[in-house]
Design a protein around this motif. Structure first.
Motif, short mmCIF file in Angstrom:
data_model
loop_
_atom_site.label_atom_id
_atom_site.label_comp_id
_atom_site.label_asym_id
_atom_site.label_seq_id
_atom_site.Cartn_x
_atom_site.Cartn_y
_atom_site.Cartn_z
N ILE A 94 0.84 -1.20 0.00
CA ILE A 94 0.00 0.00 0.00
C ILE A 94 0.88 1.25 0.00
CG2 ILE A 94 -1.70 1.32 1.32
CD1 ILE A 94 -2.87 -1.30 2.27
N PRO A 95 0.68 2.15 -0.97
CA PRO A 95 1.51 3.36 -1.07
C PRO A 95 1.10 4.45 -0.08
CG PRO A 95 -0.10 3.32 -2.85
CD PRO A 95 -0.28 2.03 -2.08
N THR A 96 1.59 4.35 1.13
CA THR A 96 1.19 5.29 2.18
C THR A 96 1.70 6.71 1.94
OG1 THR A 96 3.13 4.62 3.48
CG2 THR A 96 1.06 3.48 3.93
N LYS A 97 2.67 6.86 1.04
CA LYS A 97 3.14 8.20 0.68
C LYS A 97 2.84 8.51 -0.78
CE LYS A 97 6.78 8.94 4.09
NZ LYS A 97 8.18 9.39 4.31
N GLY A 98 1.87 7.80 -1.33
CA GLY A 98 1.56 8.03 -2.73
C GLY A 98 2.70 7.52 -3.59
N GLY A 99 3.34 8.41 -4.32
CA GLY A 99 4.49 8.04 -5.13
C GLY A 99 4.12 7.22 -6.35
N ILE A 100 5.04 6.36 -6.77
CA ILE A 100 4.87 5.59 -8.00
C ILE A 100 4.87 4.10 -7.69
CG2 ILE A 100 5.86 5.05 -10.26
CD1 ILE A 100 7.15 7.85 -10.16
N ILE A 101 3.86 3.40 -8.20
CA ILE A 101 3.81 1.95 -8.09
C ILE A 101 4.68 1.36 -9.20
CG2 ILE A 101 2.37 -0.11 -8.36
CD1 ILE A 101 1.77 1.25 -5.76
N ALA A 102 5.64 0.53 -8.81
CA ALA A 102 6.47 -0.19 -9.78
C ALA A 102 5.91 -1.59 -9.91
CB ALA A 102 7.92 -0.24 -9.31
N ASP A 103 5.05 -1.79 -10.90
CA ASP A 103 4.39 -3.08 -11.13
C ASP A 103 5.35 -4.00 -11.89
OD1 ASP A 103 2.83 -5.22 -11.95
OD2 ASP A 103 1.05 -3.99 -12.28
N VAL A 104 5.84 -5.03 -11.22
CA VAL A 104 6.87 -5.90 -11.81
C VAL A 104 6.29 -7.15 -12.48
CG1 VAL A 104 8.57 -5.13 -10.13
CG2 VAL A 104 7.28 -7.23 -9.69
N THR A 105 4.95 -7.26 -12.54
CA THR A 105 4.35 -8.47 -13.10
C THR A 105 4.73 -8.75 -14.56
OG1 THR A 105 2.30 -7.22 -13.49
CG2 THR A 105 2.42 -8.55 -11.50
N PRO A 106 5.10 -7.73 -15.37
CA PRO A 106 5.55 -8.06 -16.74
C PRO A 106 6.86 -8.84 -16.78
CG PRO A 106 4.78 -5.79 -16.66
CD PRO A 106 4.89 -6.27 -15.23
N MET A 107 7.64 -8.82 -15.70
CA MET A 107 8.91 -9.56 -15.66
C MET A 107 8.62 -11.00 -15.22
SD MET A 107 11.82 -6.91 -14.29
CE MET A 107 11.09 -6.60 -12.69
N ARG A 108 8.08 -11.79 -16.13
CA ARG A 108 7.61 -13.13 -15.75
C ARG A 108 8.19 -14.24 -16.61
NH1 ARG A 108 2.87 -10.21 -17.32
NH2 ARG A 108 2.22 -10.66 -19.48
N LYS A 109 9.33 -14.00 -17.21
CA LYS A 109 9.94 -15.03 -18.05
C LYS A 109 10.75 -16.03 -17.24
CE LYS A 109 10.45 -12.11 -22.18
NZ LYS A 109 11.43 -11.53 -23.13
N ILE A 110 10.82 -17.26 -17.76
CA ILE A 110 11.77 -18.23 -17.22
C ILE A 110 13.07 -18.00 -17.98
CG2 ILE A 110 12.38 -20.67 -17.04
CD1 ILE A 110 9.47 -21.31 -16.64
N ILE A 111 14.09 -17.54 -17.29
CA ILE A 111 15.35 -17.16 -17.93
C ILE A 111 16.20 -18.38 -18.26
CG2 ILE A 111 17.48 -15.82 -17.61
CD1 ILE A 111 15.70 -13.99 -15.74
#
Length: 275
Positions: A94-111
């Motif tokens: 939860i962004p208690t200071k607002g700011g920017i959400i860094a949504d990392v769900t696109p990084m979902r590859k098996i390397i």
């Protein structure tokens, strides 16, 4: 110290959009979805938190973008809140200071999958259920998975820490992980390995954006679910001790007491999927 920022000015919006293009979202309706996680916090807690609406959402597609976001955040002194499946229910994203959400769900590859050394390297945003399915096709399986494996991510479980299915045999989340790559607030990319991994376990994203995790895996084995009823807790304890003494392979164990069972039986059926 970062400032509480719930709205970006026009210059900041242009700057952020020039870096991430369609990967950034400023729409108020979209931002509202990121004011909470899967759970609902008690009203008294919400009162203390105050405004929890982020100023923007950025979809992080790779490590390079994570570095650029950190550079932007330092330039304007804005908080970054890493977020993945948001399935913990404890308010850690939860962004208690607002700011920017860094949504990392696109990084979902098996390397990579290393069968010889029994390990797999994945993007931090991969969902456990998807990873397990792909590992099974290779004759492998994760050592342990969280109970929210249908939506929880690998990086999220490391950031949250905890026990899950398989923990009886393999331990806590970090015990099944070999290393992790993290983009620190200063933009540096650091590998945390061995004992150093403990420095980021359970930090809830406060030390940076986890981008990549290397996990230990096991050979895929046929498992069976077995239920048993015990007259009291002491009897159950003796049974588990006997299982250990006789070296019966036991991947995971869960239990509920009679009161809990009664509440579950009285609760209305879940209809999330229309069934």
């Amino acid at each position: 110290m970062v400032k509480a920022v719930y709205e970006l000015n026009e210059e900041q919006k242009r700057d952020l959009a020039s870096i991430f293009g369609e990967g950034v979202n400023f729409k108020k309706k979209e931002r509202h979805f990121y004011t909470h996680d899967v759970g609902s916090l008690p009203p008294v807690v919400k009162t203390f938190l105050g405004n929890t609406q982020p100023a923007a959402i950025v979809k992080i597609r790779d490590e390079e973008q994570a570095v650029k976001l950190m550079e932007f955040a330092r330039k304007y002194e804005i908080a970054i809140v890493p977020r993945a499946g948001a399935s913990s229910g404890y308010g850690g994203v939860i962004p208690t200071k607002g700011g920017i959400i860094a949504d990392v769900t696109p990084m979902r590859k098996i390397i990579s999958i290393d069968k010889e050394n029994m390990k797999v390297t994945v993007g931090a945003g991969i969902v456990w259920e998807k990873l397990e399915s792909k590992l099974n096709k290779e004759g492998l399986a994760a050592q342990a998975v969280p109970s929210s494996a249908m939506s929880a991510t690998v990086g999220g479980w490391l950031a949250q820490n905890g026990l899950g299915y398989g923990s009886y045999e393999y331990g806590w989340s970090q015990d099944t992980m070999e290393s992790a790559r993290v983009v620190l607030p200063n933009g540096e990319i650091k590998d945390f390995k061995g004992d150093e991994l403990q420095k980021i376990v359970g930090t809830m994203g406060t030390l940076g954006i986890i981008t990549q995790v290397t996990l230990k895996v096991r050979k895929l084995e046929k498992t069976a679910a077995i239920s048993a009823k015990f007259p009291d807790a002491t009897s159950m304890q003796k049974a588990i001790e006997l299982v250990r003494e006789r070296k019966v392979p036991l991947w995971s164990v869960s239990f509920i007491n009679p009161e809990w069972a009664q509440m579950k039986n009285r609760a209305p059926p879940k209809t999330h999927y229309g069934e």
